[in-house]
Scaffold this motif. Sequence first.
Motif, short mmCIF file in Angstrom:
data_model
loop_
_atom_site.label_atom_id
_atom_site.label_comp_id
_atom_site.label_asym_id
_atom_site.label_seq_id
_atom_site.Cartn_x
_atom_site.Cartn_y
_atom_site.Cartn_z
N MET A 118 20.50 22.31 -11.12
CA MET A 118 18.95 22.12 -10.79
C MET A 118 18.21 23.55 -10.60
SD MET A 118 18.86 19.01 -10.72
CE MET A 118 16.85 18.52 -10.54
N VAL A 143 13.11 18.96 -10.44
CA VAL A 143 14.01 19.78 -9.36
C VAL A 143 13.76 19.59 -7.87
CG1 VAL A 143 14.75 22.09 -9.00
CG2 VAL A 143 14.27 21.79 -11.42
N TYR A 156 15.80 27.60 -3.69
CA TYR A 156 14.92 27.27 -4.69
C TYR A 156 13.88 28.25 -4.82
CZ TYR A 156 10.80 25.45 -7.36
OH TYR A 156 9.87 25.14 -8.20
#
Length: 449
Positions: free
Chosen positions: A1, A105, A125
């Motif tokens: 991801m 994502v 992230y």
Amino acid sequence: MLLGAALPLIDFFIVNVALPTMDHDLHAGPAVLELVVAGYGVAYAVLLVLGGRLGDTFGRRRLFLAGMAAFGLTSLACGLAPDAWSLVGARVAQGASAALMLPQVLATIHSSTSGTRRARALSMYGATAGLSMVAGQILGGVLVAADIAGTGWRAVFLVNVPVAVIGLILAVRTVPETRSNRPAPVDVSGTVLLALSLITLMVPLTEGRAAGWPLWTWLALGAFPLVAAAFYVVERRADRAGRTPLLPPSLFALNGLRRGLPLVVPFSIGFGGFMFVIAVALQQGLRYGPVEAGLALAPMATTFFVASLMGPRLVGRYGSRVVTAGGLIQAVGIAMLMVAVWRDWPDLSLAGLLPGVALAGFGQGLQLPVLIRIVLADVPNERAGVGSGVMVTTQQSALALGVATLGTLFLSLEPSMGMGDALVITLAAQLATIALTLLLSLRLPRKVS
């Protein structure tokens, strides 16, 4: 991801150091070159919220796989483009592919994790997002200079193809399928009006200077507030009627999103504008080669990564004040860079750039991952796609707006003032965006969940 999160952001910035060689090879001219950057950014920003909605409805894993495959194919088209306008068209398609992939994502992270695991995933992230923006220009410089098999600038796109294949194999094996329990139909009128709003703002700002500010640019800018107002009215009416609009105004009742999202705008404007301007200044002003221009930003990437790793522990202790501290550190770094440029231009060395660039990167690394956590903290799982779409649309639009506004300011000042003074003034404008971020950070919820 995270590979899927990195690719779209790397490709937004990877072309910055390749633009001079594209111009030489394709005889593109400044207006078309800016379309190579803007075409991707506009298509990407326009379709992100729709990409999130489609993931909620049809399955986020399915849309992620489709987006990754399309991204690989459109990257191949960019790398094989025979002329400048073919490259612009392929870049628009590449931006649309990224818009299918990226919202999935955050939505998948949000819907398949909770508690400390979600906090850790969102921090990773945020670190990936910031690092990708800086690493894109470093990687671009290395690939252009390496001239692998005579590919030159084409390598910055062709490198995506094997990466996308690896991403697809990994995603098929590991990514869970998630979707909304209450999927909503596509809001056609909202999608069209949002697209028109972003196009009427971003295209004239990006293309206006290079095209000589023709009448259509002013008409488009004049239409922007009217179209944006129509979008808001249509979305509010649909929300009150119990339908699910593309961008529900009720989403902004969530405390974290309402207070965190406004910070993303000035932060991303400053970040996007800086990355574009510094690439031009280093290559055209200081005559750095592509590798040198990329490596000049390596300290920023390193300190950003270190700060983002420190973030979760600091947030646990100091809450959202980490964002305020990061803004102050970033401001000091940009101020140091301004002094170095003012004092040493045109003999500025990599060593002279290092302290300011490194401090600015560290400050940014303290801000971005925490902001993402704050914005998405209160979004319910069934709205994960819409929430992530809003977040990345705001970020991407502001990055493109930064290139358009700060980039236009720099390129407009350079002929009359010289590149060094133009860079100092542009950095001062970025300091103003940091000051706004600092003020808005004082309104953030003190505790970060």
